[in-house]
Design a protein around this motif. Structure first.
Motif, PDB file in Angstrom:
ATOM      1  N   MET A  69       0.829  -1.202   0.000  1.00 13.02           N
ATOM      2  CA  MET A  69       0.000   0.000   0.000  1.00 13.02           C
ATOM      3  C   MET A  69       0.866   1.256   0.000  1.00 13.02           C
ATOM      4  O   MET A  69       0.573   2.238  -0.694  1.00 13.02           O
ATOM      5  CB  MET A  69      -0.932  -0.008   1.211  1.00 13.02           C
ATOM      6  CG  MET A  69      -1.878  -1.188   1.253  1.00 13.02           C
ATOM      7  SD  MET A  69      -2.940  -1.131   2.715  1.00 13.02           S
ATOM      8  CE  MET A  69      -3.446  -2.855   2.810  1.00 13.02           C
ATOM      9  N   VAL A  70       1.959   1.231   0.768  1.00 16.07           N
ATOM     10  CA  VAL A  70       2.870   2.372   0.804  1.00 16.07           C
ATOM     11  C   VAL A  70       3.486   2.594  -0.573  1.00 16.07           C
ATOM     12  O   VAL A  70       3.660   3.733  -1.017  1.00 16.07           O
ATOM     13  CB  VAL A  70       3.964   2.162   1.868  1.00 16.07           C
ATOM     14  CG1 VAL A  70       5.042   3.241   1.763  1.00 16.07           C
ATOM     15  CG2 VAL A  70       3.366   2.160   3.267  1.00 16.07           C
ATOM     16  N   SER A  71       3.800   1.499  -1.274  1.00 16.87           N
ATOM     17  CA  SER A  71       4.400   1.642  -2.605  1.00 16.87           C
ATOM     18  C   SER A  71       3.420   2.301  -3.575  1.00 16.87           C
ATOM     19  O   SER A  71       3.836   3.046  -4.475  1.00 16.87           O
ATOM     20  CB  SER A  71       4.863   0.278  -3.139  1.00 16.87           C
ATOM     21  OG  SER A  71       3.779  -0.511  -3.608  1.00 16.87           O
ATOM     22  N   VAL A  72       2.124   2.042  -3.402  1.00 18.72           N
ATOM     23  CA  VAL A  72       1.112   2.684  -4.245  1.00 18.72           C
ATOM     24  C   VAL A  72       1.100   4.188  -4.002  1.00 18.72           C
ATOM     25  O   VAL A  72       1.067   4.995  -4.945  1.00 18.72           O
ATOM     26  CB  VAL A  72      -0.275   2.075  -3.958  1.00 18.72           C
ATOM     27  CG1 VAL A  72      -1.370   2.961  -4.520  1.00 18.72           C
ATOM     28  CG2 VAL A  72      -0.373   0.678  -4.562  1.00 18.72           C
ATOM     29  N   LEU A  73       1.146   4.589  -2.747  1.00 20.14           N
ATOM     30  CA  LEU A  73       1.176   6.017  -2.428  1.00 20.14           C
ATOM     31  C   LEU A  73       2.477   6.660  -2.904  1.00 20.14           C
ATOM     32  O   LEU A  73       2.502   7.833  -3.282  1.00 20.14           O
ATOM     33  CB  LEU A  73       0.999   6.225  -0.924  1.00 20.14           C
ATOM     34  CG  LEU A  73      -0.366   5.814  -0.376  1.00 20.14           C
ATOM     35  CD1 LEU A  73      -0.377   5.882   1.147  1.00 20.14           C
ATOM     36  CD2 LEU A  73      -1.460   6.707  -0.951  1.00 20.14           C
ATOM     37  N   THR A  74       3.562   5.886  -2.894  1.00 19.81           N
ATOM     38  CA  THR A  74       4.833   6.397  -3.408  1.00 19.81           C
ATOM     39  C   THR A  74       4.724   6.677  -4.901  1.00 19.81           C
ATOM     40  O   THR A  74       5.274   7.672  -5.398  1.00 19.81           O
ATOM     41  CB  THR A  74       5.968   5.396  -3.140  1.00 19.81           C
ATOM     42  OG1 THR A  74       6.035   5.118  -1.734  1.00 19.81           O
ATOM     43  CG2 THR A  74       7.311   5.952  -3.593  1.00 19.81           C
ATOM     44  N   GLN A  75       4.001   5.825  -5.630  1.00 22.78           N
ATOM     45  CA  GLN A  75       3.814   6.081  -7.060  1.00 22.78           C
ATOM     46  C   GLN A  75       2.984   7.336  -7.290  1.00 22.78           C
ATOM     47  O   GLN A  75       3.252   8.102  -8.226  1.00 22.78           O
ATOM     48  CB  GLN A  75       3.160   4.871  -7.717  1.00 22.78           C
ATOM     49  CG  GLN A  75       4.112   3.687  -7.829  1.00 22.78           C
ATOM     50  CD  GLN A  75       3.433   2.486  -8.458  1.00 22.78           C
ATOM     51  OE1 GLN A  75       3.237   2.449  -9.658  1.00 22.78           O
ATOM     52  NE2 GLN A  75       3.108   1.498  -7.652  1.00 22.78           N
ATOM     53  N   SER A  76       1.989   7.564  -6.456  1.00 18.89           N
ATOM     54  CA  SER A  76       1.235   8.817  -6.565  1.00 18.89           C
ATOM     55  C   SER A  76       2.138  10.007  -6.266  1.00 18.89           C
ATOM     56  O   SER A  76       2.032  11.058  -6.917  1.00 18.89           O
ATOM     57  CB  SER A  76       0.042   8.795  -5.603  1.00 18.89           C
ATOM     58  OG  SER A  76      -0.936   7.864  -6.018  1.00 18.89           O
ATOM     59  N   ALA A  77       3.032   9.848  -5.306  1.00 26.25           N
ATOM     60  CA  ALA A  77       3.982  10.919  -5.008  1.00 26.25           C
ATOM     61  C   ALA A  77       4.935  11.143  -6.175  1.00 26.25           C
ATOM     62  O   ALA A  77       5.300  12.289  -6.483  1.00 26.25           O
ATOM     63  CB  ALA A  77       4.757  10.587  -3.735  1.00 26.25           C
ATOM     64  N   ASP A  78       5.366  10.054  -6.845  1.00 22.53           N
ATOM     65  CA  ASP A  78       6.170  10.198  -8.060  1.00 22.53           C
ATOM     66  C   ASP A  78       5.470  11.126  -9.048  1.00 22.53           C
ATOM     67  O   ASP A  78       6.069  12.059  -9.603  1.00 22.53           O
ATOM     68  CB  ASP A  78       6.363   8.837  -8.747  1.00 22.53           C
ATOM     69  CG  ASP A  78       7.369   7.928  -8.058  1.00 22.53           C
ATOM     70  OD1 ASP A  78       8.337   8.451  -7.489  1.00 22.53           O
ATOM     71  OD2 ASP A  78       7.177   6.703  -8.116  1.00 22.53           O
ATOM     72  N   ILE A  79       4.199  10.844  -9.272  1.00 20.62           N
ATOM     73  CA  ILE A  79       3.433  11.561 -10.291  1.00 20.62           C
ATOM     74  C   ILE A  79       3.244  13.036  -9.935  1.00 20.62           C
ATOM     75  O   ILE A  79       3.308  13.913 -10.806  1.00 20.62           O
ATOM     76  CB  ILE A  79       2.070  10.879 -10.492  1.00 20.62           C
ATOM     77  CG1 ILE A  79       2.266   9.481 -11.107  1.00 20.62           C
ATOM     78  CG2 ILE A  79       1.138  11.717 -11.360  1.00 20.62           C
ATOM     79  CD1 ILE A  79       1.024   8.622 -11.119  1.00 20.62           C
ATOM     80  N   LEU A  80       3.071  13.328  -8.647  1.00 22.50           N
ATOM     81  CA  LEU A  80       2.760  14.702  -8.226  1.00 22.50           C
ATOM     82  C   LEU A  80       3.990  15.535  -7.876  1.00 22.50           C
ATOM     83  O   LEU A  80       3.925  16.767  -7.915  1.00 22.50           O
ATOM     84  CB  LEU A  80       1.803  14.673  -7.024  1.00 22.50           C
ATOM     85  CG  LEU A  80       0.390  14.164  -7.309  1.00 22.50           C
ATOM     86  CD1 LEU A  80      -0.399  14.043  -6.011  1.00 22.50           C
ATOM     87  CD2 LEU A  80      -0.338  15.087  -8.285  1.00 22.50           C
ATOM     88  N   HIS A  81       5.119  14.899  -7.562  1.00 25.96           N
ATOM     89  CA  HIS A  81       6.227  15.698  -7.023  1.00 25.96           C
ATOM     90  C   HIS A  81       6.858  16.673  -8.016  1.00 25.96           C
ATOM     91  O   HIS A  81       7.471  17.661  -7.584  1.00 25.96           O
ATOM     92  CB  HIS A  81       7.287  14.789  -6.371  1.00 25.96           C
ATOM     93  CG  HIS A  81       8.411  14.377  -7.262  1.00 25.96           C
ATOM     94  ND1 HIS A  81       8.323  13.306  -8.136  1.00 25.96           N
ATOM     95  CD2 HIS A  81       9.658  14.885  -7.424  1.00 25.96           C
ATOM     96  CE1 HIS A  81       9.469  13.185  -8.779  1.00 25.96           C
ATOM     97  NE2 HIS A  81      10.284  14.117  -8.368  1.00 25.96           N
ATOM     98  N   PRO A  82       6.726  16.480  -9.362  1.00 24.56           N
ATOM     99  CA  PRO A  82       7.220  17.549 -10.246  1.00 24.56           C
ATOM    100  C   PRO A  82       6.493  18.877 -10.057  1.00 24.56           C
ATOM    101  O   PRO A  82       6.954  19.909 -10.573  1.00 24.56           O
ATOM    102  CB  PRO A  82       6.964  16.983 -11.651  1.00 24.56           C
ATOM    103  CG  PRO A  82       7.005  15.497 -11.469  1.00 24.56           C
ATOM    104  CD  PRO A  82       6.341  15.278 -10.136  1.00 24.56           C
ATOM    105  N   GLN A  83       5.379  18.876  -9.320  1.00 23.85           N
ATOM    106  CA  GLN A  83       4.636  20.112  -9.071  1.00 23.85           C
ATOM    107  C   GLN A  83       4.983  20.745  -7.723  1.00 23.85           C
ATOM    108  O   GLN A  83       4.407  21.788  -7.371  1.00 23.85           O
ATOM    109  CB  GLN A  83       3.134  19.850  -9.135  1.00 23.85           C
ATOM    110  CG  GLN A  83       2.638  19.334 -10.469  1.00 23.85           C
ATOM    111  CD  GLN A  83       1.129  19.372 -10.557  1.00 23.85           C
ATOM    112  OE1 GLN A  83       0.498  20.416 -10.463  1.00 23.85           O
ATOM    113  NE2 GLN A  83       0.519  18.205 -10.731  1.00 23.85           N
TER     114      GLN A  83
END
Length: 430
Positions: free
Chosen positions: A181-195
């Motif tokens: 589950m943490v890895s899923v949230l990490t992928q969302s963080a990947d997607i959003l962190h360029p912002q």
């Protein structure tokens, strides 16, 4: 009902169903506006999108935007990975800030791969091939486990997510481990962190994916919405159309500033704005939110490409080496796999000449379409010769095998040169 599983082997036989079932938009509606479209765009390999208009608008106006994709270091880099890498590189060449994430947290949590092995595969397979294909210095390459901004953002996103939501999106059960589950949230963080502020602030970000990865996109778009302080909506009432800006918390000072800057009418928890452009209002709201310590995320965009068929037909599987061509296969190995691939030819030569071939059922033609022939006219000539029965499968296989041998030879020479560029990305060969 179509089920999309980011960790399973997926084959989609009817892509048109995804438009209705998952709200994916048709990419060909935007094609006429795209400068120098990639062959995947021209040939409708990229078939769908979410919010790509935001990327196209930024590209055409010379405004900041980014393109990002992640690769789970769980095996060999192959032609399927090459598709995504090429899409990222195309956006980089057209002015985008490019990000390549090695999803080692996901590989460790989901596949049980050691951190050291993740590092080795990440660099020696995926990163070297991405650089060899044209990923330029100035782009960002990182491992999830080594990125504090990504890990910190994943923690913040976890505050807005819950088990019920993750279960609905991914089918998680009581047996699913927490690290997954943490890895899923990490992928969302990947997607959003360029912002994030340190990455230049809010901007359109596109994630090129296969349709099986859409659950990640849907989850992240939802989390971006939850993380923001304000909701901006177009509405209509007795006085006509207007834009409503609503605060999710008691941000009276921020709402007052929005009202002053837009000429809107301030209420207790919202501002109503008339005769203003939506994009202009959204820009003001983002500026105010950032000033008051918020994120002001824009919902991430995505493009969806069709899956490659396995060389023997059916699904491509990393556990069946003959079903795919790795970018690290020797040139002769790659050529031999092409020669053994399933074609769309008829049972006999006489039938082939009389009825013509079926390129839509041919994995060799698919290799030409996706990877080996850049010129559209040349590809169309091969298509016409096939369906017209004037080109036989043996001749076509030989041609494709020669092209594959040539591509792999050149690519692997560039991989060797890429080792010298690793330092420009803060990396080194292990």
């Amino acid at each position: 009902m179509t089920t999309l599983d980011p960790w399973g082997a997926v084959r989609i036989d009817n892509y048109s169903k995804l438009f209705d079932e998952f709200g994916i938009s048709r990419f060909n509606e935007l094609l006429g506006r795209i400068p120098d479209p990639h062959r995947y765009m021209r040939r409708h390999v990229i078939f769908g999108h979410r919010s790509y208009e935001s990327i196209l608008d930024a590209m055409l106006k010379g405004k900041p935007f980014a393109a990002l994709s992640g690769f789970m270091p769980s095996g060999r880099v192959h032609l399927g990975h090459k598709m995504v890498m090429e899409e990222i590189i195309w956006h980089q060449k057209h002015g985008g800030d490019a990000y390549l994430a090695i999803a080692d947290r996901e590989a460790h949590a989901v596949r049980g791969i050691s951190w050291e092995k993740c590092r080795e595969l990440g660099i020696n397979e995926y990163i070297l091939s991405a650089i060899a294909l044209g990923f330029e210095p100035g782009g960002h390459i990182y491992f999830q486990s080594g990125s504090d901004p990504v890990k910190d953002l994943a923690f913040e996103l976890g505050i807005k997510a819950n088990f019920s939501e993750l279960s609905a999106v991914y089918g998680f059960s009581g047996e699913t481990n927490i690290a997954h589950m943490v890895s899923v949230l990490t992928q969302s963080a990947d997607i959003l962190h360029p912002q994030l502020k340190d990455s230049g602030g809010p901007k359109p970000v596109v994630i090129p994916v296969g349709a099986d990865q859409d659950p990640h996109i849907r989850l992240t778009r939802g989390l971006a919405y939850k993380m923001n302080m304000f909701i901006v909506e177009e509405r209509s009432g007795a006085e006509g159309a207007y834009i409503s800006v609503r605060g999710k918390a008691a941000l009276k000072g921020a709402l007052l500033e929005i009202a002053k800057r837009t000429g809107g009418k301030l209420y207790e928890e919202h501002v109503d704005i008339f005769a203003r452009d939506l994009q202009e209002v959204e820009s003001v709201v983002r500026e105010v939110e950032l000033k008051h310590g918020g994120y002001a995320f824009m919902p991430p965009a995505s493009t969806y490409h069709k899956f490659m068929t396995g060389l023997q037909g059916g699904k491509m599987s990393s556990s069946i080496p003959e079903s795919y061509i790795a970018l690290t296969d020797t040139p002769d190995e790659g050529a031999k796999k092409v020669m053994r691939a399933k074609t769309g030819g008829r049972v006999t030569l006489e039938e082939q000449k009389r009825l013509g071939g079926e390129p839509e059922q041919c994995t060799v033609y698919e290799l030409l379409l996706y990877h080996l022939v850049e010129d559209d006219k040349e590809l169309m000539d091969y298509y016409k010769d096939c369906v017209g029965g004037t080109r036989v499968c043996g001749r076509c296989k030989k041609y494709a095998a020669d092209l594959m041998r040539e591509f792999l030879k050149e690519h692997q020479e560039k991989r060797e040169l890429a080792k010298e560029k690793l330092g420009e990305f803060g990396l080194q060969v292990r």
